[in-house]
Design a protein around this motif. Structure first.
Motif, PDB file in Angstrom:
ATOM      1  N   MET A   5     -37.812  21.986 -42.575  1.00 47.89           N
ATOM      2  CA  MET A   5     -38.229  22.007 -44.249  1.00 47.89           C
ATOM      3  C   MET A   5     -38.367  20.364 -44.483  1.00 47.89           C
ATOM      4  O   MET A   5     -37.493  19.771 -44.011  1.00 47.89           O
ATOM      5  N   VAL A   6     -39.212  20.142 -45.044  1.00 46.39           N
ATOM      6  CA  VAL A   6     -39.419  18.579 -45.598  1.00 46.39           C
ATOM      7  C   VAL A   6     -39.932  18.619 -47.278  1.00 46.39           C
ATOM      8  O   VAL A   6     -40.576  19.670 -47.410  1.00 46.39           O
ATOM      9  N   GLY A   7     -39.156  17.911 -47.791  1.00 47.67           N
ATOM     10  CA  GLY A   7     -39.471  17.648 -49.301  1.00 47.67           C
ATOM     11  C   GLY A   7     -40.951  16.986 -49.447  1.00 47.67           C
ATOM     12  O   GLY A   7     -41.098  15.983 -48.614  1.00 47.67           O
ATOM     13  N   VAL A   8     -41.585  17.231 -50.294  1.00 45.56           N
ATOM     14  CA  VAL A   8     -42.937  16.731 -50.725  1.00 45.56           C
ATOM     15  C   VAL A   8     -42.697  16.299 -52.315  1.00 45.56           C
ATOM     16  O   VAL A   8     -42.434  17.162 -52.973  1.00 45.56           O
ATOM     17  N   ASN A   9     -43.727  15.272 -52.737  1.00 43.58           N
ATOM     18  CA  ASN A   9     -43.727  14.838 -54.021  1.00 43.58           C
ATOM     19  C   ASN A   9     -45.006  15.691 -54.717  1.00 43.58           C
ATOM     20  O   ASN A   9     -44.745  15.616 -55.988  1.00 43.58           O
ATOM     21  N   ASN A  10     -46.060  15.867 -54.253  1.00 44.87           N
ATOM     22  CA  ASN A  10     -47.241  16.804 -54.660  1.00 44.87           C
ATOM     23  C   ASN A  10     -47.316  17.803 -53.635  1.00 44.87           C
ATOM     24  O   ASN A  10     -47.950  17.466 -52.697  1.00 44.87           O
ATOM     25  N   ILE A  11     -46.803  18.867 -54.271  1.00 42.58           N
ATOM     26  CA  ILE A  11     -46.819  20.027 -53.166  1.00 42.58           C
ATOM     27  C   ILE A  11     -48.406  20.508 -52.994  1.00 42.58           C
ATOM     28  O   ILE A  11     -48.542  21.190 -51.883  1.00 42.58           O
ATOM     29  N   GLU A  12     -49.365  20.632 -53.828  1.00 39.12           N
ATOM     30  CA  GLU A  12     -50.572  20.881 -53.568  1.00 39.12           C
ATOM     31  C   GLU A  12     -51.457  20.022 -52.644  1.00 39.12           C
ATOM     32  O   GLU A  12     -52.066  20.588 -51.813  1.00 39.12           O
ATOM     33  N   GLU A  13     -51.112  18.613 -52.992  1.00 37.47           N
ATOM     34  CA  GLU A  13     -51.665  17.710 -51.975  1.00 37.47           C
ATOM     35  C   GLU A  13     -51.264  17.793 -50.556  1.00 37.47           C
ATOM     36  O   GLU A  13     -51.942  17.885 -49.658  1.00 37.47           O
ATOM     37  N   ALA A  14     -49.847  18.192 -50.727  1.00 36.93           N
ATOM     38  CA  ALA A  14     -49.233  18.411 -49.116  1.00 36.93           C
ATOM     39  C   ALA A  14     -49.704  19.574 -48.692  1.00 36.93           C
ATOM     40  O   ALA A  14     -49.776  19.703 -47.248  1.00 36.93           O
ATOM     41  N   LYS A  15     -49.934  20.711 -49.518  1.00 36.51           N
ATOM     42  CA  LYS A  15     -50.532  21.941 -48.797  1.00 36.51           C
ATOM     43  C   LYS A  15     -51.960  21.649 -48.134  1.00 36.51           C
ATOM     44  O   LYS A  15     -52.021  22.306 -47.035  1.00 36.51           O
ATOM     45  N   ILE A  16     -52.651  20.897 -48.739  1.00 34.76           N
ATOM     46  CA  ILE A  16     -54.125  20.587 -48.077  1.00 34.76           C
ATOM     47  C   ILE A  16     -53.774  20.038 -46.822  1.00 34.76           C
ATOM     48  O   ILE A  16     -54.500  20.374 -45.823  1.00 34.76           O
ATOM     49  N   PHE A  17     -52.917  19.008 -47.063  1.00 35.34           N
ATOM     50  CA  PHE A  17     -52.777  18.067 -45.519  1.00 35.34           C
ATOM     51  C   PHE A  17     -52.314  19.090 -44.497  1.00 35.34           C
ATOM     52  O   PHE A  17     -52.766  19.170 -43.349  1.00 35.34           O
ATOM     53  N   TYR A  18     -51.041  19.738 -44.578  1.00 32.11           N
ATOM     54  CA  TYR A  18     -50.589  20.442 -43.831  1.00 32.11           C
ATOM     55  C   TYR A  18     -51.271  21.737 -43.152  1.00 32.11           C
ATOM     56  O   TYR A  18     -51.389  22.257 -42.170  1.00 32.11           O
ATOM     57  N   ASP A  19     -52.344  22.431 -44.351  1.00 33.47           N
ATOM     58  CA  ASP A  19     -53.073  23.419 -43.892  1.00 33.47           C
ATOM     59  C   ASP A  19     -54.057  22.796 -42.807  1.00 33.47           C
ATOM     60  O   ASP A  19     -54.476  23.751 -41.835  1.00 33.47           O
ATOM     61  N   LYS A  20     -54.458  21.620 -43.008  1.00 32.86           N
ATOM     62  CA  LYS A  20     -55.352  20.898 -41.858  1.00 32.86           C
ATOM     63  C   LYS A  20     -54.665  20.699 -40.792  1.00 32.86           C
ATOM     64  O   LYS A  20     -55.354  21.218 -39.580  1.00 32.86           O
ATOM     65  N   ILE A  21     -53.642  20.113 -40.781  1.00 32.71           N
ATOM     66  CA  ILE A  21     -53.346  19.521 -39.453  1.00 32.71           C
ATOM     67  C   ILE A  21     -52.422  20.732 -38.600  1.00 32.71           C
ATOM     68  O   ILE A  21     -52.677  20.777 -37.462  1.00 32.71           O
ATOM     69  N   LEU A  22     -51.825  21.811 -39.280  1.00 32.82           N
ATOM     70  CA  LEU A  22     -51.317  22.923 -38.990  1.00 32.82           C
ATOM     71  C   LEU A  22     -52.092  23.888 -38.238  1.00 32.82           C
ATOM     72  O   LEU A  22     -52.194  24.609 -37.277  1.00 32.82           O
ATOM     73  N   GLY A  23     -53.506  23.942 -39.035  1.00 36.71           N
ATOM     74  CA  GLY A  23     -54.711  24.734 -38.616  1.00 36.71           C
ATOM     75  C   GLY A  23     -54.995  24.304 -37.334  1.00 36.71           C
ATOM     76  O   GLY A  23     -55.589  25.031 -36.488  1.00 36.71           O
TER      77      GLY A  23
END
Length: 129
Positions: free
Chosen positions: A6-24
């Motif tokens: 688990m990692v903490g993020v400052n902008n959860i929706e921005e982070a979701k876009i990033f992680y959806d893409k790289i983990l996709g």
């Protein structure tokens, strides 16, 4: 050995876009929202019996990256690692360290690609050769 990372993020929706893409790129489905009992948002990524989670910090303070900490994701081959790296940069990540490629440590060769996510967390794509 591990249940999840688990990692903490400052902008959860921005982070979701990033992680959806790289983990996709690695075959994961988009993150699933699961608020915790104190109201912070968390997105869960399940893949190959592993779990990766991004979260708003529970103490409501700013998320900070751990000095010396790296979260490494297994990739199938160099091409997948290069795509992971490229997609990460295109979605707010920052390339760090040496360019993606094979590192030769004598008897051990490893493909590595490094990024920082939008909150500064250090990530790695890795394939042991």
């Amino acid at each position: 050995m591990f249940s999840h990372v688990m990692v903490g993020v400052n902008n959860i929706e921005e982070a979701k876009i990033f992680y959806d893409k790289i983990l996709g790129v690695l075959g994961s489905s988009p993150g699933v929202l699961s608020p915790n009992l104190t109201g912070q948002k968390r997105y869960f990524y399940a893949h190959n019996n592993s779990m990766f989670v991004i979260t708003e910090p529970i103490d409501n303070n700013k998320a900070t990256s751990g000095n010396g900490m790296t979260v490494a994701f297994n990739v199938e081959n160099e091409e997948e690692g290069n795509l992971w790296h490229k997609i990460g940069i295109e979605n707010g990540g920052v390339s760090i360290e040496d360019p993606p490629g094979v590192r030769d440590y004598g008897e051990m060769k490893i493909y590595l690609a490094y990024l920082r996510d939008p909150s500064g967390n250090k990530l790695c794509a890795i394939k042991r050769l």
